[in-house]
Each structure stands twice: as C-alpha cells, then as structure tokens.
Write a protein that holds these residues in place. Structure first.
Motif, short mmCIF file in Angstrom:
data_model
loop_
_atom_site.label_atom_id
_atom_site.label_comp_id
_atom_site.label_asym_id
_atom_site.label_seq_id
_atom_site.Cartn_x
_atom_site.Cartn_y
_atom_site.Cartn_z
N GLY A 1 0.81 -1.22 0.00
CA GLY A 1 0.00 0.00 0.00
C GLY A 1 0.84 1.27 0.00
O GLY A 1 2.02 1.27 -0.35
N VAL A 2 0.19 2.34 0.43
CA VAL A 2 0.83 3.64 0.49
C VAL A 2 1.29 3.90 1.92
O VAL A 2 0.48 3.87 2.85
N ARG A 3 2.58 4.14 2.09
CA ARG A 3 3.15 4.40 3.42
C ARG A 3 3.98 5.67 3.37
O ARG A 3 4.89 5.79 2.53
N ASP A 4 3.67 6.59 4.25
CA ASP A 4 4.37 7.88 4.28
C ASP A 4 4.37 8.53 2.91
O ASP A 4 5.37 9.12 2.47
N GLY A 5 3.24 8.41 2.21
CA GLY A 5 3.10 9.06 0.91
C GLY A 5 3.71 8.31 -0.25
O GLY A 5 3.65 8.77 -1.39
N ILE A 6 4.30 7.14 0.00
CA ILE A 6 4.94 6.35 -1.05
C ILE A 6 4.06 5.15 -1.38
O ILE A 6 3.74 4.35 -0.51
#
Length: 439
Positions: free
Chosen positions: A139-144
């Motif tokens: 998924g998306v983590r810290d905008g990544i």
C-alpha cells in the motif's frame, strides 16, 4: 585411513542424539538468492537432502534479490528503494516473476541430480511448490505507493503439511497472489517467518550473508533470548541492514510461537549440519524467554538447594551438606531456575593441582525429572570444565552409575582418582567411581 575412520565413527556416535531428536520435526530454512551465484548452492542442497533423509520435514524459502537486480540492470530499469523497501512497478514485477521462476527451477534441478559419484546418488526426493501464499499490497506508506510490493496475508499451512506428510520438501517462493489475481513481490524472509509461525515449526533457520552476531569483545554470540535480542538490537526493523533485519524477524517468529530461530553464516560450508548436529553449534540461537534457565548459583540460592537435596541426604544417596559448607562451595554450583524456584542443581569442583574436576550433587526435583534437565546440567558443567582447562571429569555415586554411563562416563578404579581427591574417599560409602575424558 584409520584416523579418518575413527573421526567419522566418533562424529556419527556423538551426533546420534541430535538425529533422534530432529526426526519428524518441521524446519523452515530461509536463504538468499546469493547462494545460487557463488557456487555454494550444490553443497547446501546436498545438506538439505541429507536432512530430509534423516526424517526432517523441510520447507525451503529461497530469495531472488540478486537475480531480480540482474534482470533490472539488463533492461536498464531503475532499482528503486524507499525506506529500505523495494518499489515494484510493472516492469520490475516482470523481472521479479522471471527471477523467482529461474531460482525455483535451478533449485529443483539441483534436488533432481543423482549422479553416481555425488552425495545425491540414489536419491528420489520430491520438491513440491505451489500457490501456498496469499498476498496483499503493502500500500501507500508515508506518501509512497509501493505498487506491486506486498506482504503475506495468509499461508496455506494445510496444503504444506499434506506435502510434508507425503515426504516432499516444500519450496516456497517470495511471490504471492491476491484473491483478485494480482501478483505481489514479497520478502523471502517474511514468507519464511509467516510459514514458520503458521506451521508452528520446530525451527526457523536464517542463512545470512556476512559474519554472525558477536559480543562487544568480538566473541561469537551462541544464544540469546528474545528479551536479550531486543535489548541489544532494537530498534531493529525488518528493513534494517544487514543482520538487524534477521534479528527483528527472529524476534517476530519467536513471539509467534516458533521455539527456536537460528542465524547461520551462509558462506560457512556445512553451517546447517554444524548447527543441528553439534552441541555448541556454529551460529546464534534465539529463543523466547524460557520459564527455565541455567545460571551460576548465588548465596540467595542456598535455601533452595538445601530443600532440593534434603530428601536425598535423608535416604543416604547424598553426603549431608551443612549450610556453612554450601556457603563456602556456592561458587562451584550451577542451578536451574524455573519461575524463581531452584528445580535442579549440580556442582563442579576443581581438583587441586590437576587438570581434572569432580561433578557432585547433581539433583533434579522429582517433579521435573522427565525433561532431560539432568543432562542439560551435565552438559553445562562439561562446557564449564573445558573452558577452565580441565581434561577429565570424575563422579562418585552410589545409585546413579548407570545414568552417568549413559552420558559417556566409564567405570574406573578408586586408584585412578587424583591423589588429592583419593585421600578423602569414604570407604564406608563404597561409591562407584566413573570418569570421562574431555576435549
């Protein structure tokens, strides 16, 4: 030739207790794709085939990191990591699928070899692989957005157990599929942890790159509890490099019910055999905090030791020891503590002016005599004796001679005792004397 035969026979005889203990157990082995790049894969496969032949149920989880990078480089594609995690785009996923498939086929080919002059001669080992892992996106983590990089959602342990029951070695790949049919790039080490936890494996073995864990003084760390590992290496995370990540995963595996995780240097030839079939092993063993632990005795343990040995003193099995005598000898004692209670003890007395020592007062509480605690105590004292430079051990006993013979001691005459100890031999007790050479 005679020396080589003697060494072989000696090794087999000393390894037989481990062979019996490991038969029927389930081990998960994690190894990086580097094993297929430096010519060591064949020896590893030979060792794993030997374990299978000894009745060990094996799950092998190979990585493919160097193979993936090789394919990305060949295509001129970017190798992108953020916070230690690979970002797997569509082009990278194609490289992952290709690399993982090539690793799987290479390993299957190695297990299929049966040349007459090789260790695989006559072997008919089935390697079973399949869609054992259900994955989900990281998924998306810290905008990544990590795109097709995923994590393990579920392991089909029932299917794996069925293959193991059939005698096959199970091969799991670091590639998973979601219920929607999407493919995800996984970390092989995380797959190994999930498999070990799901199967409630008896052991998880990480074959890591580089050197092993050492103390501040540079000596190898043979064993750590989860708490000790956490104190030494946190805040290590699964993305830490290089060995901290394995420690973090070992902690997670232990907390998930895996009783033993071994960290072994992959480049050391025969590391798995050395770890599993020798007393001291070659790597670092990480275990959950045990209810029991062996430790040096202190004056606070004297009351517990007295209570433990009193029944055997009363029936004449042991020579009576006063509190005062125990206070002077407490430095020679090792105790096994279970939840704050001394459940076993033993003493190692050095014999003055000799390279010998005497095992004395080896006692296990009646309620705890079915768990090999006496043998564990004896093994600890033997290691202590070797570390102290002793070359021989003696034991004087009236009722347990057969048990000590089972542990490798041999009957001998009173006259074989060092003079300093022979002078105090009690003829009235008539204790049998047994000895064991160390080294």
């Amino acid at each position: 030739m005679t020396d080589r035969l003697d060494a072989l026979v000696d090794w087999f005889r000393h390894s037989s207790p481990f062979i019996h203990a490991h038969r029927g157990r389930t081990f998960v082995v994690s190894v990086g794709g580097e094993a297929l790049t430096d010519g060591t894969a064949a020896a590893l496969v030979h060792d794993l085939a030997l374990l299978n032949g000894l009745g060990i149920r094996l799950v092998l989880v190979p990585g493919a990191r160097p193979q993936i990078d090789e394919r990305l480089n060949a295509r001129g594609a970017a190798i992108r990591y953020v916070n230690g995690l690979r970002v797997t785009d569509a082009e990278a996923l194609g490289c992952v699928v290709d690399a993982v498939g090539s690793v799987r086929l290479a390993i299957e080919a190695l297990f299929s070899m049966g040349l007459a002059n090789s260790p695989m001669a006559g072997l008919r080992l089935q390697v079973a692989s399949g869609n054992f892992v259900t994955a989900r996106p990281l998924g998306v983590r810290d905008g990544i957005d990590y795109l097709q990089t995923g994590e393990v959602r579920r392991v089909d342990t029932a299917a794996i157990r069925q293959r193991l029951d059939d005698g096959a070695l199970v091969l799991m790949s670091p590639l998973g599929v979601s219920p929607t049919g999407e493919q995800f790039n996984l970390y092989a080490e995380d797959v190994a942890v999930a498999a070990a936890r799901g199967l409630q494996a008896d052991k998880l073995l990480f074959l890591h790159e580089g050197e092993g864990l050492v103390t501040a003084a540079g000596t190898p760390l043979g064993e750590l509890t989860v708490e000790e590992a956490r104190e030494r290496f946190e805040p290590a995370t699964p993305t830490a490099e290089p060995l901290g990540a394995q420690v973090a995963r070992a902690i997670a595996a232990c907390r998930g019910g895996v009783p033993r995780v071994h960290l072994l240097p992959r480049r050391r030839d025969g590391a798995i055999l050395g770890e599993l079939f020798t007393r001291d092993g070659v790597g670092t063993l990480i275990t959950p905090r045990a209810f029991e632990r062996l430790r040096a005795a202190s004056v606070e343990d004297i009351s517990g030791i007295l209570a433990l040995i009193a029944p055997l003193e009363d029936d004449g099995t042991l020579v009576r020891r006063t509190r005062e005598r125990l206070e002077t000898e407490i430095g020679d004692f090792t105790v096994m503590e279970r939840e704050g209670t001394v459940v076993a003890c033993a003493a190692l007395h050095r014999i003055a002016d000799t390279a010998a020592a005497e095992i004395a007062c080896l006692v296990v509480h009646p309620g705890y005599r079915d768990g090999h605690r006496g043998r564990q105590l004896l093994e600890r004292l033997e290691r202590d004796a070797v570390a102290a430079g002793c070359e021989a051990l003696f034991v004087l006993t009236t009722r347990t001679a057969h048990w000590f013979r089972e542990q490798g001691f041999a009957p001998t005459e009173v006259e074989s005792l060092p003079a300093g100890r022979r002078a105090f031999y009690n003829l009235a007790r008539g204790s049998k004397v047994l000895a064991k050479a160390l080294g």
